[in-house]
Design a protein around this motif. Structure first.
Motif, short mmCIF file in Angstrom:
data_model
loop_
_atom_site.label_atom_id
_atom_site.label_comp_id
_atom_site.label_asym_id
_atom_site.label_seq_id
_atom_site.Cartn_x
_atom_site.Cartn_y
_atom_site.Cartn_z
N SER A 109 -11.61 1.88 -6.78
CA SER A 109 -13.00 1.54 -7.06
C SER A 109 -13.94 1.75 -5.88
N GLY A 110 -13.47 2.38 -4.82
CA GLY A 110 -14.35 2.68 -3.69
C GLY A 110 -13.76 2.25 -2.35
N TRP A 111 -14.16 2.94 -1.30
CA TRP A 111 -13.72 2.63 0.05
C TRP A 111 -14.62 1.55 0.65
N THR A 112 -14.01 0.57 1.32
CA THR A 112 -14.79 -0.50 1.94
C THR A 112 -14.25 -0.82 3.33
N LEU A 137 0.49 -2.10 1.59
CA LEU A 137 0.32 -2.23 0.15
C LEU A 137 0.30 -3.72 -0.17
N GLU A 138 -0.83 -4.21 -0.60
CA GLU A 138 -1.01 -5.64 -0.80
C GLU A 138 -0.84 -6.01 -2.27
N THR A 139 0.08 -6.96 -2.54
CA THR A 139 0.32 -7.43 -3.90
C THR A 139 0.02 -8.92 -3.98
N SER A 140 0.07 -9.46 -5.20
CA SER A 140 -0.20 -10.89 -5.37
C SER A 140 0.89 -11.74 -4.76
N SER A 141 2.08 -11.17 -4.56
CA SER A 141 3.20 -11.95 -4.03
C SER A 141 3.53 -11.62 -2.59
N GLY A 142 2.75 -10.76 -1.96
CA GLY A 142 3.05 -10.40 -0.58
C GLY A 142 2.58 -9.00 -0.29
N SER A 163 -10.18 -0.32 3.32
CA SER A 163 -9.28 -0.48 2.18
C SER A 163 -9.87 0.09 0.91
N ILE A 164 -9.01 0.19 -0.08
CA ILE A 164 -9.42 0.56 -1.44
C ILE A 164 -8.68 -0.36 -2.41
N GLN A 212 9.21 -4.20 -5.87
CA GLN A 212 8.28 -5.19 -5.35
C GLN A 212 6.82 -4.73 -5.50
N LEU A 213 6.64 -3.57 -6.10
CA LEU A 213 5.30 -2.98 -6.20
C LEU A 213 4.75 -3.09 -7.62
N VAL A 214 4.94 -4.25 -8.24
CA VAL A 214 4.53 -4.44 -9.63
C VAL A 214 3.02 -4.43 -9.77
N ASP A 215 2.32 -5.08 -8.87
CA ASP A 215 0.87 -5.20 -9.00
C ASP A 215 0.19 -4.98 -7.65
N VAL A 216 0.28 -3.79 -7.13
CA VAL A 216 -0.40 -3.46 -5.88
C VAL A 216 -1.90 -3.50 -6.13
N GLN A 217 -2.57 -4.38 -5.41
CA GLN A 217 -4.01 -4.58 -5.64
C GLN A 217 -4.87 -3.79 -4.67
N LYS A 218 -4.37 -3.62 -3.44
CA LYS A 218 -5.14 -2.91 -2.43
C LYS A 218 -4.22 -2.07 -1.56
#
Length: 973
Positions: free
Chosen positions: A452-455, A521-526, A493-494, A553-559
């Motif tokens: 959704s964009g670079w920040t 790689l940031e997920t909800s669990s770590g 990040s993105i 461990q990469l089920v929901d990578v958010q960022k």
């Protein structure tokens, strides 16, 4: 295999598909000349093709037409085609690499040719005329300004520019930048027009799949006049199948060149578009289908056979035709032309798709058809189905060009390697959404991204812009300036749109700079992270992160976060990042298909494309053949079937087969190990048939009842107001009772004056979409009609061009009397469940397309069909009402049905003992009084005159009990 619905003369429900195997090879002529190896033959034909482009060019340095190349030889020696020039510029590169000319010779010819294109050749807004004079470089024959031929010329210019560089590359770029792609685009349809002439303006559209991919790629990446990249998705993608091959997106005439021309330069291997279409696979299937059509029809045409195929635009006994092709074609398989003519270029241009089949075919042409060989190798075409047999005298530049380029790509990949180095070529393909198979593109900075964009992380350390200053591929990369001041862990990040990365194996990115980078790689669990060191300020480096051990461990990578020089303060600098992507599989097999027919005794061959992201060569890939009792069933391995070929066995009859490949790399000399990819299954091959005649789907039906759906008769439902002009004010309509087919009531009078609008139409728009899927015939009565085109369309408001063509048919000119036009729509009636409008085009092509005027009448427009009742299911057989034995006849060898035996049987109970009814040996039966309350079966023993002659006897399911029927009263006269 022949399939026929046998309801004889009572109803025609069927289609005939002929899949003739083992067909006779066309008559050949023994010739006394040395045999050539495959390599020698390809080398010889390539050299002869090159000689055409080298010898048939204007070579007078003082001529305005220097470097222009003839359209054909012998032909008119003053006419050059711009497409021939494009192929010729590419031929120069091949000639230098092959040692047929020197580098200096190639450089001189290329430079002079580009000078001619840039300064002398007549053009409009950067687009060249199709044909130009060899000496003056001016328009010839009042021909059109051609968008597609201009693109071919650009392809050649770009190839030469990438090879020779310097001034040649500069001139190629200038020619490319001059083209105003938007001028040739219809903004209302978001499609390129088909043609333009100063006298008549624009005409037609590239609204169906054809060879036009080059237009979208070049147009989208233009640095001066770019067009909407979504044009790539706004032409009709019509899927159809032929034989046992998978459905594919076909072209209008089914001509093979449409699947080849763009691919001669643009490397489409292992790529898919945003709709998941693998266009390379599409061309592979089209090539196999084209060959199969010639095999299937070898009994009809002496020229056709397994080593004589590839119908495409070419010369024929009656002159040049662009209609030569095979089904699927048009909307209802009636747009292709077949008369026995076969051009060598048709197969040769598919050598990258079906290598061995093409090589065998070229060997057949060379060894057995000496009259097909000439000064420049294979002449354009031949035909053994006319008297006397016909061999072309001419060669045509575009046919020699596609042959030369595709053979070179097959042998070395030279043209692809050069052309794909061009950043505009790379960008154009990315802008339309093409990505590598198995690749999830995070950002390529050309238009493909899943974020959704670079920040900046919030510390104001990073500033970033998309830039053309540097790029690894395409036009752009992300330029990142950073000044950490006293911050040690700032990041940019993105946020991902879809963060399920459990299927990916590798993360890759290209970096230009000199620093350390920590990727997280940031997920909800770590989080998962890895640090990379990038060195070398003047080169691109590849960041590769093997994610195999952390996939689950990469089920929901958010960022995805990037930290430059993590933990260090006060660092500052600039770096560039490009082509960030995740690879689902590094080693892949794609386009798995099966060559051969599903017939006992046939040798099937599994084919596929191997791909490794790291460029490793293929080793001993593993193969299996699997079978299932149902097409969508569970497939089990066939014992011992572990090669890439399989001979169909008797026990396979009625089953379905798939081919499986597990790709493996060659053994690594360091580790002694080979790496493997995931197993890949082919499409399902059709149901396995016996090698003898067979009857399938045997049942009993009542004599069909005719049903009718009236569109307009202009009497009881006068709806002339629903027939309206397309908006070009070409047509006026009115009710008229002076000329009617039945001498009374009204007809619709249609007056037209084309006034420069070739493709204007009159149409009826239904208030609600109509379902015509249950009918098989469209008819109308027409008086005094010109040549017309009738078309059905559906409507999808979500698309840029919401009107979607369903099928169309030409209506030949009539006379000043009522004629009934009847159109069999049974083969595509399943697509007609959502018809929104019916269109009529008067004289859309031909000499009167722009200026024609006239009047015609139309009446009694309707759809008709036949209602069929199966008495083995819901129908009731009745005394005195005819029953028809229905079945599908099949013969894997294509032998026609002959002498099939029929019997009718009767039993007292549904599951009782069925006894033949004496003397009832036809495919029809009229129940009698003694049948009341009893049950019937129809029995078929299929036969043919060929060997083997007789198939297995098959019976229908039992009918329902025979009823007495209505009471009949006969009065004396």
């Amino acid at each position: 295999m022949q399939i026929k619905r046998s309801i004889k003369g009572y109803i025609s429900l069927g289609i005939t598909i002929i899949l003739l195997l083992g067909a006779a090879i066309p008559s050949t002529v023994a010739v006394d000349k040395p045999q050539l190896t495959d390599h020698e033959l390809l080398d010889l034909e390539s050299r002869k093709c090159f000689d055409f482009f080298w010898n048939e060019a204007t070579t007078d340095f003082d001529s305005p037409g220097y470097g222009l190349i003839r359209d054909r030889v012998p032909g008119d020696d003053k006419i050059s085609s711009i497409a021939s020039v494009g192929f010729g510029l590419t031929a120069l590169v091949i000639g230098v690499e092959r040692g047929w000319i020197t580098y200096d010779q190639g450089h001189e010819r290329a430079l002079g040719t580009l000078h001619t294109l840039l300064n002398n050749v007549e053009q409009v807004n950067g687009f060249f005329y199709h044909f130009v004079d060899m000496d003056t470089a001016k328009r010839a024959w009042n021909c059109e300004v051609s968008v597609i031929d201009t693109a071919i010329a650009l392809n050649g210019a770009i190839t030469a520019g990438e090879y020779f560089g310097g001034e040649i590359k500069e001139k190629a770029q200038q020619i490319y930048e001059r083209v105003d792609w938007n001028w040739y685009r219809d903004p209302n349809r978001n499609q390129f027009y088909m043609g333009y002439s100063p006298e008549n303006g624009f005409s037609g559209w590239w609204d169906f799949y054809a060879e036009q991919f080059m237009l979208y790629f070049l147009g989208a990446a233009s640095p001066t006049h770019p067009v909407n990249a979504n044009m790539f998705y706004d032409f009709i993608r019509n899927y159809k199948a032929y034989g046992d091959y998978p459905a594919f997106i076909h072209s209008w005439f089914g001509s093979l060149f449409t699947h080849q021309f763009s691919y001669a330069w643009f490397d489409m291997r292992n790529k898919v578009d945003r709709e998941g279409v693998n266009w390379w696979r599409n061309s592979v299937i089209a090539s196999k289908v084209s060959r199969q059509f010639s095999i299937d029809n070898a009994d009809k045409y002496r020229t056709f056979g397994p080593n004589s195929w590839g119908l495409t635009a070419c010369d024929g006994p009656d002159g040049y035709s662009g209609l030569y092709g095979t089904p699927p074609s048009g909307f209802n398989n009636d747009q292709h032309k077949v008369d026995g003519t076969v051009p060598p270029a048709g197969a040769a241009g598919s050598i990258v798709f079906t290598p061995q089949e093409v090589i065998d075919t070229l060997q057949n042409y060379y060894n057995n058809h000496p009259d097909l060989w000439g000064k420049y190798g294979f002449n354009d075409a031949y035909n053994l189905d006319v008297t006397p047999v016909w061999y072309a005298e001419d060669v045509i530049g575009i046919d020699k060009g596609i042959t030369l380029l595709m053979i070179e790509n097959y042998r070395t990949g030279l043209v692809w390697d050069l052309f794909m180095k061009n950043k505009y070529v790379q960008a154009g393909m990315k802008k339309v959404g093409l990505v590598d198979i198995g690749t999830l593109v995070v950002d390529d900075f050309e238009g493909n991204s899943i974020h959704s964009g670079w920040t900046d992380g919030g510390d104001g350390v990073y500033t970033f812009t998309e830039t053309e200053a540097k790029s690894y591929s395409g036009l752009k990369s992300l330029k990142v300036d950073y000044n950490k001041r006293d911050f040690t862990w700032p990041f940019l990040s993105i946020a991902l749109d879809n963060g399920d990365l459990t299927q990916v194996k590798t993360m890759k990115a290209k970096l230009y700079g000199n620093m350390k980078v920590l990727v997280k790689l940031e997920t909800s669990s770590g989080a998962q992270e890895k640090t990379f060191t990038v060195t070398g300020n003047e080169t691109w480096n590849e960041l590769i992160w093997n994610l195999g051990e952390i996939q689950n461990q990469l089920v929901d990578v958010q960022k995805i976060l990037f930290f430059v020089d993590p933990g260090e303060a006060s660092a500052s600098g600039t770096f560039y990042i490009d082509d960030i992507e995740f690879l689902q599989e590094r080693i892949m097999a794609s386009n798995a298909l099966i060559n051969g027919q599903p017939i006992v005794g046939e040798t099937l061959k599994g084919t596929y494309d191997y791909f490794d992201a790291e460029g490793r060569t293929e080793g001993e890939s593993a193969y299996r053949w699997l079978t299932a009792s149902a097409q969508a069933g569970e497939y089990q391995p066939i014992t011992g079937a572990t090669s890439d070929t399989y001979i169909v066995q008797q026990e396979d009859i009625g089953k379905y087969i798939r081919f499986e490949v597990t790709p493996r790399t060659a053994i690594d000399e360091t580790t002694g190990q080979a790496a493997s990819g995931n197993r890949v299954l082919s499409e399902v091959l059709g149901e396995i048939k016996p090698a003898y005649p067979a009857a399938k789907n045997v049942t009993i039906i009542k004599q069909p009842v005719k049903v009718e759906k009236l569109v307009d008769n202009f009497d009881s439902n006068p709806t002339e107001e629903s027939w309206i002009d397309s908006g070009d004010k070409v047509y006026s309509v009115s009710l008229d009772n002076s000329i009617t087919p039945d001498g009374g009531g009204n007809a619709l009078k249609i007056e037209y004056d084309k006034n420069g609008n070739a493709w204007a139409f009159v149409n009826k728009i239904f208030d609600k979409p109509q379902d015509f899927s249950d009918v098989d015939t469209f008819s109308a009565k027409i008086y005094g009609n010109p040549k017309m085109l009738i078309k059905f369309e559906s409507y999808d408001p979500t698309k840029a061009n919401p009107w979607i063509g369903l099928c169309e048919k030409w209506i030949e000119p009539g006379s000043n009397q009522w004629n009934e036009f009847i159109w069999d729509i049974s083969q595509h009636s399943s697509n007609l469940d959502n018809v929104k409008r019916i269109l009529l085009f008067a004289e859309p092509i031909g000499e009167n397309s722009m200026t024609g005027s006239g009047t015609f009448y139309i009446d009694d427009i309707k759809f008709t069909g036949k209602q069929i009742t199966d008495v083995t299911t819901i129908g009731i057989p009745v005394v005195g009402e005819m029953l028809i034995g229905s079945y599908e006849y099949q013969d894997a060898n294509g032998d026609e049905e002959s002498g099939t035996i029929y019997r009718w049987l009767r039993a007292d109970s549904k599951d009782g003992q069925y006894i033949p009814i004496p003397d009832e040996t036809s495919d029809t039966y009229i129940p009698k009084a003694e049948d009341i309350g009893k049950y019937l079966k129809f029995e078929v023993t299929p036969k043919t005159a060929a060997v083997p002659t007789t198939g297995e006897t098959v019976q229908s399911a039992p009918s329902n009990a025979v009823a007495e029927g209505a009471l009949q009263i006969y009065l004396p006269k």
